[in-house]
Design a protein around this motif. Structure first.
Motif, PDB file in Angstrom:
ATOM      1  N   THR A 145       0.833  -1.210   0.000  1.00 34.12           N
ATOM      2  CA  THR A 145       0.000   0.000   0.000  1.00 34.12           C
ATOM      3  C   THR A 145       0.869   1.261   0.000  1.00 34.12           C
ATOM      4  N   ILE A 146       1.891   1.275   0.833  1.00 38.34           N
ATOM      5  CA  ILE A 146       2.806   2.426   0.859  1.00 38.34           C
ATOM      6  C   ILE A 146       3.435   2.619  -0.520  1.00 38.34           C
ATOM      7  N   ASP A 147       3.909   1.535  -1.108  1.00 33.08           N
ATOM      8  CA  ASP A 147       4.515   1.612  -2.447  1.00 33.08           C
ATOM      9  C   ASP A 147       3.500   2.102  -3.477  1.00 33.08           C
ATOM     10  N   HIS A 148       2.273   1.590  -3.381  1.00 36.72           N
ATOM     11  CA  HIS A 148       1.232   1.993  -4.325  1.00 36.72           C
ATOM     12  C   HIS A 148       0.910   3.474  -4.185  1.00 36.72           C
ATOM     13  N   PHE A 149       0.733   3.940  -2.960  1.00 32.21           N
ATOM     14  CA  PHE A 149       0.414   5.360  -2.769  1.00 32.21           C
ATOM     15  C   PHE A 149       1.533   6.242  -3.323  1.00 32.21           C
ATOM     16  N   ARG A 150       2.779   5.829  -3.142  1.00 33.54           N
ATOM     17  CA  ARG A 150       3.911   6.584  -3.692  1.00 33.54           C
ATOM     18  C   ARG A 150       3.824   6.613  -5.222  1.00 33.54           C
ATOM     19  N   ASP A 151       3.571   5.448  -5.823  1.00 29.39           N
ATOM     20  CA  ASP A 151       3.459   5.366  -7.285  1.00 29.39           C
ATOM     21  C   ASP A 151       2.285   6.179  -7.804  1.00 29.39           C
ATOM     22  N   GLU A 152       1.169   6.100  -7.101  1.00 23.06           N
ATOM     23  CA  GLU A 152      -0.026   6.817  -7.517  1.00 23.06           C
ATOM     24  C   GLU A 152       0.192   8.328  -7.443  1.00 23.06           C
ATOM     25  N   GLU A 153       0.828   8.779  -6.379  1.00 21.56           N
ATOM     26  CA  GLU A 153       1.106  10.210  -6.239  1.00 21.56           C
ATOM     27  C   GLU A 153       2.084  10.684  -7.309  1.00 21.56           C
ATOM     28  N   ALA A 154       3.071   9.856  -7.651  1.00 19.37           N
ATOM     29  CA  ALA A 154       4.005  10.204  -8.724  1.00 19.37           C
ATOM     30  C   ALA A 154       3.261  10.300 -10.062  1.00 19.37           C
ATOM     31  N   TYR A 155       2.336   9.380 -10.288  1.00 27.64           N
ATOM     32  CA  TYR A 155       1.546   9.418 -11.520  1.00 27.64           C
ATOM     33  C   TYR A 155       0.707  10.699 -11.573  1.00 27.64           C
ATOM     34  N   MET A 156       0.080  11.043 -10.449  1.00 34.78           N
ATOM     35  CA  MET A 156      -0.750  12.256 -10.423  1.00 34.78           C
ATOM     36  C   MET A 156       0.096  13.500 -10.683  1.00 34.78           C
ATOM     37  N   GLU A 157       1.313  13.529 -10.139  1.00 39.60           N
ATOM     38  CA  GLU A 157       2.212  14.656 -10.421  1.00 39.60           C
ATOM     39  C   GLU A 157       2.563  14.695 -11.903  1.00 39.60           C
ATOM     40  N   GLN A 158       2.836  13.540 -12.460  1.00 38.50           N
ATOM     41  CA  GLN A 158       3.217  13.435 -13.876  1.00 38.50           C
ATOM     42  C   GLN A 158       2.128  13.978 -14.792  1.00 38.50           C
ATOM     43  N   ILE A 159       0.874  13.706 -14.461  1.00 40.37           N
ATOM     44  CA  ILE A 159      -0.217  14.153 -15.335  1.00 40.37           C
ATOM     45  C   ILE A 159      -0.749  15.537 -14.942  1.00 40.37           C
ATOM     46  N   GLY A 160      -0.194  16.121 -13.883  1.00 38.54           N
ATOM     47  CA  GLY A 160      -0.638  17.441 -13.444  1.00 38.54           C
ATOM     48  C   GLY A 160      -2.027  17.423 -12.836  1.00 38.54           C
ATOM     49  N   TYR A 161      -2.343  16.367 -12.119  1.00 40.70           N
ATOM     50  CA  TYR A 161      -3.664  16.230 -11.500  1.00 40.70           C
ATOM     51  C   TYR A 161      -3.861  17.304 -10.439  1.00 40.70           C
TER      52      TYR A 161
ATOM     53  N   ILE B  50     -12.490   8.109  -5.338  1.00 40.85           N
ATOM     54  CA  ILE B  50     -11.365   9.040  -5.309  1.00 40.85           C
ATOM     55  C   ILE B  50     -10.421   8.831  -6.497  1.00 40.85           C
ATOM     56  N   ASP B  51      -9.978   7.588  -6.688  1.00 51.65           N
ATOM     57  CA  ASP B  51      -9.012   7.324  -7.761  1.00 51.65           C
ATOM     58  C   ASP B  51      -9.599   7.567  -9.146  1.00 51.65           C
ATOM     59  N   MET B  52     -10.876   7.358  -9.305  1.00 52.39           N
ATOM     60  CA  MET B  52     -11.486   7.585 -10.626  1.00 52.39           C
ATOM     61  C   MET B  52     -11.357   9.039 -11.066  1.00 52.39           C
ATOM     62  N   LYS B  53     -11.123   9.943 -10.123  1.00 49.57           N
ATOM     63  CA  LYS B  53     -10.995  11.359 -10.476  1.00 49.57           C
ATOM     64  C   LYS B  53      -9.737  11.646 -11.286  1.00 49.57           C
ATOM     65  N   TYR B  54      -8.675  10.847 -11.095  1.00 43.08           N
ATOM     66  CA  TYR B  54      -7.462  11.044 -11.905  1.00 43.08           C
ATOM     67  C   TYR B  54      -7.447  10.149 -13.140  1.00 43.08           C
ATOM     68  N   SER B  55      -8.427   9.304 -13.259  1.00 45.79           N
ATOM     69  CA  SER B  55      -8.500   8.347 -14.357  1.00 45.79           C
ATOM     70  C   SER B  55      -8.684   9.045 -15.700  1.00 45.79           C
ATOM     71  N   PRO B  56      -8.021   8.513 -16.744  1.00 47.93           N
ATOM     72  CA  PRO B  56      -8.304   9.012 -18.088  1.00 47.93           C
ATOM     73  C   PRO B  56      -9.780   8.834 -18.449  1.00 47.93           C
ATOM     74  N   LYS B  57     -10.457   7.929 -17.736  1.00 48.00           N
ATOM     75  CA  LYS B  57     -11.889   7.677 -17.989  1.00 48.00           C
ATOM     76  C   LYS B  57     -12.766   8.753 -17.330  1.00 48.00           C
TER      77      LYS B  57
END
Length: 135
Positions: free
Chosen positions: A55-71, A121-128
């Protein structure tokens, strides 16, 4: 019977995030299965620890992805992650203190966490997300 099954309502449209969500779900189901089988002890504690690390690893990855896409919602998303980890840590501590006994309320927390967090929550950053708003 598992605690929860993966289905299309949990697909956020990002393969890496979906893979990690599925890994979290799998660990949750292993913890549930252990409890249902009456197991406790070091093996169950190890599963809970593994879920925490994934979970810690996932949250880190997810936050990095959100930064990458400018969420735009990243700050509030990070706060939600912190709150979830704090709650998880409290449960994990209780489970360790009890010798690996998994309370029902922990399983309820996990199920609500995964479904509400991904679908709400996560669906908000989704391309969908744009498609969901338009549809």
């Amino acid at each position: 019977m598992p605690l929860m099954n993966w289905d299309s309502s949990l697909d956020v449209g990002v393969d890496k995030m979906n893979d990690e969500h599925q890994q979290i779900l799998s660990l949750m189901n292993h913890i549930y299965d252990a409890r249902e089988a009456g197991r406790s002890g070091p093996d169950v504690i190890a599963l809970v620890d593994r879920l925490g690390q994934v979970t810690i690893d996932h949250f880190r990855d997810e936050e990095a992805y959100m930064e990458q896409i400018g969420y735009a919602g990243i700050a509030s998303h990070k706060l939600i992650h912190k709150d979830l980890l704090d709650k998880f840590t409290g449960y994990a501590s209780d489970i360790k203190g009890s010798g690996g006994q998994v309370p029902e309320k922990f399983l309820t927390f996990l199920k609500l966490w995964l479904t509400a967090h991904i679908r709400g929550i996560d669906m908000k950053y989704s391309p969908k997300a744009d498609l969901l708003k338009a549809g």
